[in-house]
Design an enzyme around this catalytic site. Structure first.
Site, mmCIF file in Angstrom:
data_model
loop_
_atom_site.group_PDB
_atom_site.id
_atom_site.type_symbol
_atom_site.label_atom_id
_atom_site.label_comp_id
_atom_site.label_asym_id
_atom_site.label_seq_id
_atom_site.Cartn_x
_atom_site.Cartn_y
_atom_site.Cartn_z
ATOM 1 N N ASN A 180 -10.197 88.185 20.267
ATOM 2 C CA ASN A 180 -10.506 86.724 19.883
ATOM 3 C C ASN A 180 -9.533 85.923 19.394
ATOM 4 O O ASN A 180 -9.781 85.015 18.672
ATOM 5 C CB ASN A 180 -11.984 86.755 18.987
ATOM 6 C CG ASN A 180 -13.033 86.973 19.766
ATOM 7 O OD1 ASN A 180 -13.224 86.853 20.789
ATOM 8 N ND2 ASN A 180 -14.187 87.378 19.001
ATOM 9 N N GLY B 109 -15.292 85.642 11.483
ATOM 10 C CA GLY B 109 -16.379 86.458 11.427
ATOM 11 C C GLY B 109 -16.656 87.420 12.550
ATOM 12 O O GLY B 109 -17.393 88.450 12.557
ATOM 13 N N ASP B 110 -15.869 87.164 13.626
ATOM 14 C CA ASP B 110 -15.583 88.343 14.671
ATOM 15 C C ASP B 110 -14.092 88.394 15.011
ATOM 16 O O ASP B 110 -13.903 88.321 16.524
ATOM 17 C CB ASP B 110 -16.831 87.972 15.995
ATOM 18 C CG ASP B 110 -16.700 88.996 16.910
ATOM 19 O OD1 ASP B 110 -16.408 90.207 16.594
ATOM 20 O OD2 ASP B 110 -17.331 88.622 18.120
ATOM 21 N N LEU B 111 -13.277 88.654 14.154
ATOM 22 C CA LEU B 111 -11.691 88.318 14.541
ATOM 23 C C LEU B 111 -11.013 89.795 15.018
ATOM 24 O O LEU B 111 -10.180 90.124 14.638
ATOM 25 C CB LEU B 111 -11.067 87.770 13.242
ATOM 26 C CG LEU B 111 -9.851 87.256 13.587
ATOM 27 C CD1 LEU B 111 -9.933 86.124 14.684
ATOM 28 C CD2 LEU B 111 -9.014 86.778 12.338
#
Length: 295
Positions: A207, A201-203
């Site tokens: 991250n 979701g926030d790759l």
């Protein structure tokens, strides 16, 4: 902000040494050595109960995918850092020594990410816990995916519209109208229906922690979502060896026709987040993504 006594209580082992690693958003980062010789990574804050709870829930949920271990065990499990402990003020993960990624590690990461997206698919878009991206809340309201075409409206209503409102103070009237047009036309822009996947979701590249010959998922905004979102995020700020990651991914889980043209659509939400967090410096990139999404 780190409380050594509380960390010791959470892990049941005295803290021996703390090395500060800077800060991010509203929390500080620390490398901690324990009296039993283990090393852990600790995020600490005065009060980030919601953020830390969401991150811990997301990591655990990703690790629960079929075959996942959620711990750094070479050769098995999904590539997710395991949660050792969490409370309102601390999030504790295993310490994974970072290393430069190479093409072989990138290919492995692509295969493992594809396997994660295929494993134990959820039946709804969203998540059962309140979400966060950085320290901004995310609407994770669950939407049943049985119809097969639920994702476009979910993405428009739970991701684009709320963050357009948050970012609007840094945007012009035409900028806002452009994103509103994307929202209106989302059904025609989203491509063929896809079932939900367990996604990070926030790759963005920061991250993915490269350690032990593989890429580990950290700092998720995890939810049931569209798998192209994770791949678009990897491209947004230039993940290393991206072509190897994508090639290996496509071998395991072939992507639908036209996925490259949909990358800007999936990047539009994180760019709106960046405008909301950091102001107008991300405005032009957001506008460009909206125009590209519309074709």
């Amino acid at each position: 902000m780190l409380d050594p006594t509380r960390v010791s209580d959470l892990l049941g082992v005295p803290v021996e040494k703390i090395t500060d690693r800077g800060s991010s958003h509203s929390w500080t980062l620390h490398h901690v050595r324990l009296a039993d010789g283990r090393e852990v990574f600790v995020k600490a804050a005065h009060d980030q109960a919601g953020v830390f709870a969401a991150e811990a829930a997301g990591l655990r949920w990703l690790a629960e995918a079929e075959g996942g271990q959620g711990v750094p065990v070479a050769g098995r499990g999904v590539p997710v850092a395991g949660v050792l402990a969490a409370d309102d003020h601390h999030l504790i993960l295993p310490w994974l020594p970072a290393e430069p990624p190479g093409p072989t590690a990138a290919e492995r990461f692509g295969r493992e990410l594809a396997a994660l997206h295929k494993a134990s698919p959820p039946t709804a878009y969203g998540a059962s816990w309140p979400g966060y991206i950085a320290d901004l809340p995310l609407d994770n309201t669950l939407t049943d995916a049985e119809s097969g075409d639920a994702w476009p409206r979910w993405y428009a209503e739970r991701r684009l519209a709320p963050f357009l409102a948050r970012a609007s103070g840094h945007l012009s009237g035409p900028d806002v109208a452009l994103v509103e047009r994307v929202i209106t036309e989302i059904d025609d822009l989203a491509g063929p229906p896809e079932p939900p996947s367990r996604i990070h979701g926030d790759l963005w590249s920061g991250n993915v922690l490269w350690s032990g010959g593989r890429g580990w998922l950290i700092d998720p905004a995890a939810h049931g979502g569209h798998r192209e979102t994770d791949l678009a995020m990897l491209a947004l700020f230039g993940a290393p060896h991206l072509s190897q990651v994508l090639g290996a991914y496509d071998e395991v889980a072939p992507l639908a026709a036209g996925w490259r043209e949909r990358v800007p659509l999936h990047q539009l939400h994180p760019l709106l987040v960046h405008v909301a967090l950091f102001g107008g410096s991300y405005r032009s990139a957001m506008v460009e993504a909206a125009r590209a999404a519309l074709g």
